[in-house]
Design an enzyme around this catalytic site. Structure first.
Site, mmCIF file in Angstrom:
data_model
loop_
_atom_site.group_PDB
_atom_site.id
_atom_site.type_symbol
_atom_site.label_atom_id
_atom_site.label_comp_id
_atom_site.label_asym_id
_atom_site.label_seq_id
_atom_site.Cartn_x
_atom_site.Cartn_y
_atom_site.Cartn_z
ATOM 1 C CG ASP A 70 -59.186 3.105 0.399
ATOM 2 O OD1 ASP A 70 -60.212 3.259 0.650
ATOM 3 O OD2 ASP A 70 -58.402 3.826 -0.348
ATOM 4 C CG ASP A 92 -63.324 6.373 2.779
ATOM 5 O OD1 ASP A 92 -62.542 7.204 3.088
ATOM 6 O OD2 ASP A 92 -63.639 6.391 1.581
ATOM 7 C CD GLU A 93 -58.381 7.006 2.171
ATOM 8 O OE1 GLU A 93 -57.177 7.322 2.645
ATOM 9 O OE2 GLU A 93 -58.834 7.593 1.180
#
Length: 346
Positions: free
Chosen positions: A11, A109-110
């Site tokens: 993350d 974003d993960e």
DNA sequence: TCTGGGGTCCTAGGACCC
DNA sequence: TCTGGGGTCCTAGGACCC
């Protein structure tokens, strides 16, 4: 020590703000707020991402930009630049794929990473180093035995750390925490659980199945019990995600009242969206229209295209206007949206 | 100084057909 | 004539997530 299968969740820290800081290093250490057009005097725009410095002043995503400016007058406001974030995201994912692991992209974003290793904490640290070396971005990594535990673990690692959450420490770490900290349990579900006297993760894990069943139905009740006991999905899907739908919506700076103008805006949204999806080689099966009135009441209406999936922008636009006729447009409108559902398996 | 934009999945009710 | 079920399609809404 033997190897076994682990699930990790990567993350990125304050991703959008961090990408902006990469190209504006002079802003490092200052509160940075990204959102909308980057103009904090404009109404009807909200914070997409606040840097940690801005968060320290109480600025958070979803907050109106004007409210953020009041809370943090020194903040630097920047417009949202999705293509830049997509490019940075691709570099992050490429860094992860440099390892002998399975990578499932999960938004900008993960990512979930599945790996057969002896020491997952060492792998997590190696992933962080590689991502930073190749992109200049930092991330937290959660080590778990399924997606849910890995995802929650990453929260404890933020920012920039690693945390392990597995069957061995699940109840010690999570038992006394509110059920709403479970991934997939939002405010509404938490409220319903509280009505049943279930406040913590441990409460839910030990709950009598009958009231849960009655309140939530078999599927949701079973999922709630499982997730409260540290269970979760373990499948890592490496194939690129195929979108089920695309949408485009706009909140207007001033409410619209003229039905002709409303129809004109719906037509514009439908054509722009149609051009995008057709440009991606997709065919449209359904068209939906969303109207948010000034009261914030937000109904949607939709229709399946009678003549089957299409790439014809005229058909898409006409369908949107037909669906729009299902609304009574007798009150001011603050938002219009068009969604297309897309054909799969082609 | 009200409340963005882009998604996914599930459920429920009515229509319709056998 | 007083009453079936079952299955599927379609639409609307709810809830959650980033």
């Amino acid at each position: 020590m033997a190897t076994r299968w682990w699930l990790l969740h990567v993350d990125l820290d304050q991703f959008v703000a961090a990408v902006e800081l990469l190209r504006r290093p002079e802003l490092r250490g200052r509160p940075v707020v990204v959102g909308g057009s980057g103009d904090p005097t404009r109404a009807r725009q909200v914070v997409a991402t606040a840097s940690y410095e801005a968060r320290a002043h109480g600025v958070h995503s979803g907050m109106p930009l004007r409210a953020a400016a009041r809370r943090c007058p020194d903040a630097v406001f920047l417009p949202s630049d999705p293509p830049a974030y997509e490019a940075a995201s691709a570099r992050v994912m490429a860094a992860l794929r440099g390892f002998p692991v399975r990578v499932e992209v999960f938004g900008w974003d993960e990512a979930f990473v599945g790996a057969e290793v002896e020491d997952p904490m060492a792998l997590a640290a190696d992933l962080q180093k590689a991502v930073f070396a190749q992109t200049g971005l930092t991330c937290a990594v959660g080590v778990g035995d399924n997606k849910s535990t890995a995802k929650i673990a990453a929260r404890f690692g933020k920012p920039g750390g690693v945390f392990q959450l597995t069957a061995g420490n699940w109840m010690d770490v999570m038992g006394a925490r509110p059920a709403a900290e479970l991934w997939g349990v939002g405010p509404k579900t938490a409220k319903k659980l509280a009505d049943l006297g279930l406040h913590t993760v441990a409460d839910l894990a030990a709950a009598d199945p009958e009231p849960l069943l009655a309140r939530f139905g078999a599927r949701m009740a079973g999922w709630l019990r499982a997730t409260a006991r540290g269970g979760g999905d373990t499948e890592v899907v490496t194939e690129p995600w195929v979108a089920r739908s695309r949408s485009r919506e706009t909140t207007y700076p001033r409410d619209l009242t003229d039905p002709e103008q409303i129809a004109g805006q719906v037509a514009v949204l439908a054509r722009e969206l149609g051009a995008d999806v057709v440009g991606e080689g997709r065919r449209v099966t359904h068209v939906a229209v969303k109207v948010r009135f000034a009261s914030f009441y937000t109904p949607t209406r939709e229709m399946k295209l009678r003549d089957g999936p299409t790439t014809d922008l005229d058909v898409i636009e006409r369908a949107a206007l037909t669906v729009l006729e299902k609304f009574r447009l007798d009150r001011p409108v603050r938002l219009l949206g068009v969604r297309t559902d897309l054909e799969l398996d082609r």
